[in-house]
Write a protein that holds these residues in place. Structure first.
Motif, PDB file in Angstrom:
ATOM      1  N   GLU A 183      -5.258  -2.401   7.417  1.00  0.00           N
ATOM      2  CA  GLU A 183      -5.601  -1.504   8.531  1.00  0.00           C
ATOM      3  C   GLU A 183      -5.135  -2.193   9.814  1.00  0.00           C
ATOM      4  N   GLU A 191       0.471  12.951   8.727  1.00  0.00           N
ATOM      5  CA  GLU A 191      -0.747  13.185   7.927  1.00  0.00           C
ATOM      6  C   GLU A 191      -0.425  13.546   6.475  1.00  0.00           C
ATOM      7  N   ASP A 194      -0.938  10.539   4.155  1.00  0.00           N
ATOM      8  CA  ASP A 194      -2.237   9.846   4.115  1.00  0.00           C
ATOM      9  C   ASP A 194      -2.496   9.170   2.774  1.00  0.00           C
ATOM     10  N   ASP A 195      -2.255   9.918   1.700  1.00  0.00           N
ATOM     11  CA  ASP A 195      -2.577   9.371   0.375  1.00  0.00           C
ATOM     12  C   ASP A 195      -1.726   8.137   0.062  1.00  0.00           C
ATOM     13  N   ARG A 198      -2.761   5.087   2.114  1.00  0.00           N
ATOM     14  CA  ARG A 198      -3.997   4.516   1.551  1.00  0.00           C
ATOM     15  C   ARG A 198      -3.686   3.751   0.253  1.00  0.00           C
ATOM     16  N   GLU A 199      -2.921   4.377  -0.606  1.00  0.00           N
ATOM     17  CA  GLU A 199      -2.583   3.710  -1.886  1.00  0.00           C
ATOM     18  C   GLU A 199      -1.855   2.393  -1.659  1.00  0.00           C
ATOM     19  N   ARG A 201      -2.104   0.416   0.853  1.00  0.00           N
ATOM     20  CA  ARG A 201      -3.037  -0.614   1.347  1.00  0.00           C
ATOM     21  C   ARG A 201      -3.908  -1.166   0.230  1.00  0.00           C
ATOM     22  N   ALA A 202      -4.111  -0.352  -0.794  1.00  0.00           N
ATOM     23  CA  ALA A 202      -4.988  -0.787  -1.895  1.00  0.00           C
ATOM     24  C   ALA A 202      -4.204  -1.398  -3.061  1.00  0.00           C
TER      25      ALA A 202
END
Ligand code: SR1
Ligand code: MG
Length: 389
Positions: A183, A191, A194-195, A198-199, A201-202
């Motif tokens: 982050e 937008e 987004d998915d 997020r993926e 970053r994880a």
């Protein structure tokens, strides 16, 4: 007098003071700043027969303003890099008329008869047969000459010391090689992504591979790099009926891994390919990674017999080039990713009516390049990957 930030109206007197302008009438000056970091002015006489470009580093990142301070001495790195390239590939950089370290200002050839490669590509032009080959050749010539193959050991140590550039390297370590995976306020994305943001970053596998590339960037002092070799750092065109390229803006220059320069170019090539695909205007995009790699490898091998240290044998050359290939692929992946979910996005994608499908494809390709770089052995493997995403 000390460092002063030059405005358009200051340029005529400044150019006279520095001995760059002796015509009776003052030059007409316009600001043409375009990059993220610095200001650029063009000064020309009334009939356009004489013109100069002046680039000045500001004490901050231009696009962010004073809220992101940045030492203007980055211009020293740029001047140093030009000096090094001038001795080996003067035909591939702008002519430099002078550097003023007090004001961090470079006066150079006006290249407005040429076009920025990214601009041309965004307008739908093909690369043509020369651009990527000359770029690969540029990287080979510059990197060989400033590596332990092209320079005596003691001279190399001096070059490494003189080229240390902590602030600019930190930008790359942050905005390219870590922020997109955590982050961070610099990050932004459409937008519709987004998915994936997020993926990513994880994604612990991706993060560890990026950490490996980041550590290589921090520690592998192979050769003096351009440091930001994207398609906005290359001008192309014709002079006297012959194709020319001019590589400019080497302010991120430092002694680092050669694959960082090749990888940045490849990332931008691959993103331009996604744009062309989205617009149904694919032409020679898919050939460019291969053309630049072949030109790089051919030129590096051509220079090899001139190496200053023959303990490095031919078998080592093969091993070394393999390493450069693999790292280039990895850096291409990181550059693609940061240009879509990190800081400093690319107009190739942002100017598409719907940037999402092409951006998704590019992001997935970027991840593959980072994670599977060790399994991709040649340009065809990358090409095959591109058509899968
Ligand atoms: C804060 S600078 C962001 C980017 O602009 C430059 O052109 C480099 O690519 C840098 O990463
Ligand atoms: Mg730049």
């Amino acid at each position: 007098m000390g460092y002063r930030i030059l405005e358009t109206d200051d340029i005529p007197a400044y150019l006279r003071e520095r001995g760059h302008w002796d015509e009776t009438a003052d030059p007409q000056v316009r600001e043409v700043s375009d990059g993220n970091m610095n200001r650029v002015f063009l000064a020309s006489n009334a009939d356009g027969t004489r013109s100069l470009a002046l680039k000045q580093a500001l004490p901050w990142v231009r696009v962010a303003g004073p809220s992101w301070p940045m030492n203007p001495d980055r211009a020293d790195a740029e001047a140093r890099a030009y000096e090094q390239v001038a001795r080996i590939a003067p035909d591939k950089i702008p002519a430099i008329h002078g550097y003023d370290p007090e004001n961090y200002a470079l006066v150079m050839e006006d290249m407005s008869d040429l076009e920025v490669l990214r601009t041309l590509l965004n307008e739908g032009a093909p690369y043509g047969p020369h651009t990527s080959a000359r770029t690969g050749e540029f990287v080979a010539q510059f990197s060989f000459a400033t590596s332990d193959f092209g320079m005596a050991s003691a001279d190399r140590k001096a070059l490494i010391a003189a080229s240390v550039s902590p602030e600019l390297c930190k930008i790359t370590e942050d905005v390219v090689l870590s922020e997109p995976y955590i982050e961070h306020e610099h990050n932004h994305w459409h937008e519709g992504l987004d998915d994936l943001a997020r993926e990513f970053r994880a994604d612990s596998r991706l993060r560890t591979e990026v950490a490996d590339l980041r550590h290589t960037f921090m520690t592998s002092a192979q050769a003096l790099l351009h440091g930001d070799l994207h398609t906005g750092s290359i001008m192309v065109g014709e002079r006297e009926g012959a194709p020319v390229i001019r590589v400019f803006d080497p302010e991120f220059s430092f002694v680092g891994p050669i694959g960082y320069d090749l990888g940045l170019y490849w990332a931008n090539v691959l993103v331009s390919e996604e744009r062309a695909r989205a617009l149904d205007s694919l032409s020679d995009h898919a050939d460019q990674l291969g053309l630049s790699w072949t030109a790089f490898e051919t030129e590096f091998r051509r220079l090899w017999p001139t190496r200053v240290d023959t303990f490095f044998d031919d078998a080592y050359l093969d091993r070394f080039l393999r390493k450069v290939w693999t790292e280039s692929i990895g850096y291409a992946g990181t550059e693609i990713i940061r240009r879509i979910i990190g800081f400093a996005h690319l107009t190739d994608l942002t100017t598409l009516q719907d940037p999402v499908p092409a951006s998704r494809r590019a992001l997935l390709l970027g991840r593959e390049l980072v994670v599977h770089r060790g399994e991709l052995s040649n340009p065809n493997d990358v090409r095959a990957l591109g058509s899968l995403t």
